[in-house]
Design a protein around this motif. Structure first.
Motif, PDB file in Angstrom:
ATOM      1  N   SER A 142       1.169  -1.306  -0.226  1.00 44.37           N
ATOM      2  CA  SER A 142      -0.109   0.255   0.058  1.00 44.37           C
ATOM      3  C   SER A 142       1.214   1.330   0.262  1.00 44.37           C
ATOM      4  O   SER A 142       1.878   0.630   0.310  1.00 44.37           O
ATOM      5  N   SER A 143       0.651   2.359  -0.599  1.00 41.92           N
ATOM      6  CA  SER A 143       1.103   3.738  -0.695  1.00 41.92           C
ATOM      7  C   SER A 143      -0.175   4.403  -0.013  1.00 41.92           C
ATOM      8  O   SER A 143      -1.376   4.786  -0.828  1.00 41.92           O
ATOM      9  N   SER A 144       0.441   5.593   0.746  1.00 38.66           N
ATOM     10  CA  SER A 144      -0.534   6.960   1.459  1.00 38.66           C
ATOM     11  C   SER A 144      -0.702   7.720   0.124  1.00 38.66           C
ATOM     12  O   SER A 144       0.169   7.676  -0.831  1.00 38.66           O
ATOM     13  N   SER A 185      -8.417   0.688  -0.090  1.00 38.00           N
ATOM     14  CA  SER A 185      -7.989   1.171   0.894  1.00 38.00           C
ATOM     15  C   SER A 185      -8.125   0.292   1.950  1.00 38.00           C
ATOM     16  O   SER A 185      -9.117   0.073   2.458  1.00 38.00           O
ATOM     17  N   ARG A 197      -7.118   1.655   6.374  1.00 41.03           N
ATOM     18  CA  ARG A 197      -7.852   2.856   6.942  1.00 41.03           C
ATOM     19  C   ARG A 197      -6.031   2.133   8.478  1.00 41.03           C
ATOM     20  O   ARG A 197      -5.318   0.906   7.857  1.00 41.03           O
ATOM     21  N   GLY A 217      -3.355   2.425   3.162  1.00 46.78           N
ATOM     22  CA  GLY A 217      -3.041   2.837   2.337  1.00 46.78           C
ATOM     23  C   GLY A 217      -3.769   2.697   1.045  1.00 46.78           C
ATOM     24  O   GLY A 217      -4.643   2.176   1.561  1.00 46.78           O
TER      25      GLY A 217
END
Length: 150
Positions: free
Chosen positions: A23-25, A55, A57, A62
């Motif tokens: 994941s990426s923010s 997504s 949390r 992310g």
């Protein structure tokens, strides 16, 4: 054809996600691609709603692609953030009608939509990342006037 800022940012954000493990923010994507954070957050929400990203949390959360980059077409991204590929005064090409001299104009608008589909739906995120496009796209890119303004 006008590629909106929303579409450009969406494609760039998904290319970033396709190249990243895990994941990426929003902050990481925004910084990497030089996209305003709030604008990107709204775009990612549209992409999540259409199932192109997922997504999570939390501190390790992310966004990530919902599918393999080879399964995500550029056309899907366009539609997720901007709606139909082709519109004529807010109508889809096949919904238009004209009288007299312009009576055959809907046929041209439909043909235009088909041409857009033949490019945007046949190119995946993976194709863009690798630079290896389908043969019919490579032929378009090597046309004598492809890189010239008209």
């Amino acid at each position: 054809m006008n590629v909106s800022t929303r579409v450009e940012y969406a494609v760039r954000a998904l290319l970033y996600l396709a190249a990243q493990p895990g994941s990426s923010s929003v902050a990481a994507i925004a910084e990497s691609q030089n996209i305003p954070r709030k604008f990107l957050a709204a775009i990612l929400a549209d992409l999540r709603r259409d199932g192109l990203v997922t997504s999570q949390r939390g501190p390790a959360g992310g966004y990530q692609l919902a599918e393999d980059p080879s399964e995500v077409s550029i056309g899907e991204i366009f539609r997720a953030v901007d709606g139909p590929l082709a519109r004529v005064h807010g109508l889809r090409p096949h919904e238009t009608s004209y009288e007299d001299l312009a009576s055959h104009l809907p046929e041209l608008w439909v043909a235009l939509r088909v041409a857009l589909r033949q490019v945007l739906d046949d190119v995946s995120l993976q194709d863009v990342l690798s630079g290896r496009y389908p043969e019919h796209i490579r032929q378009l890119l090597t046309a004598p006037d492809a890189w010239q303004n008209r």
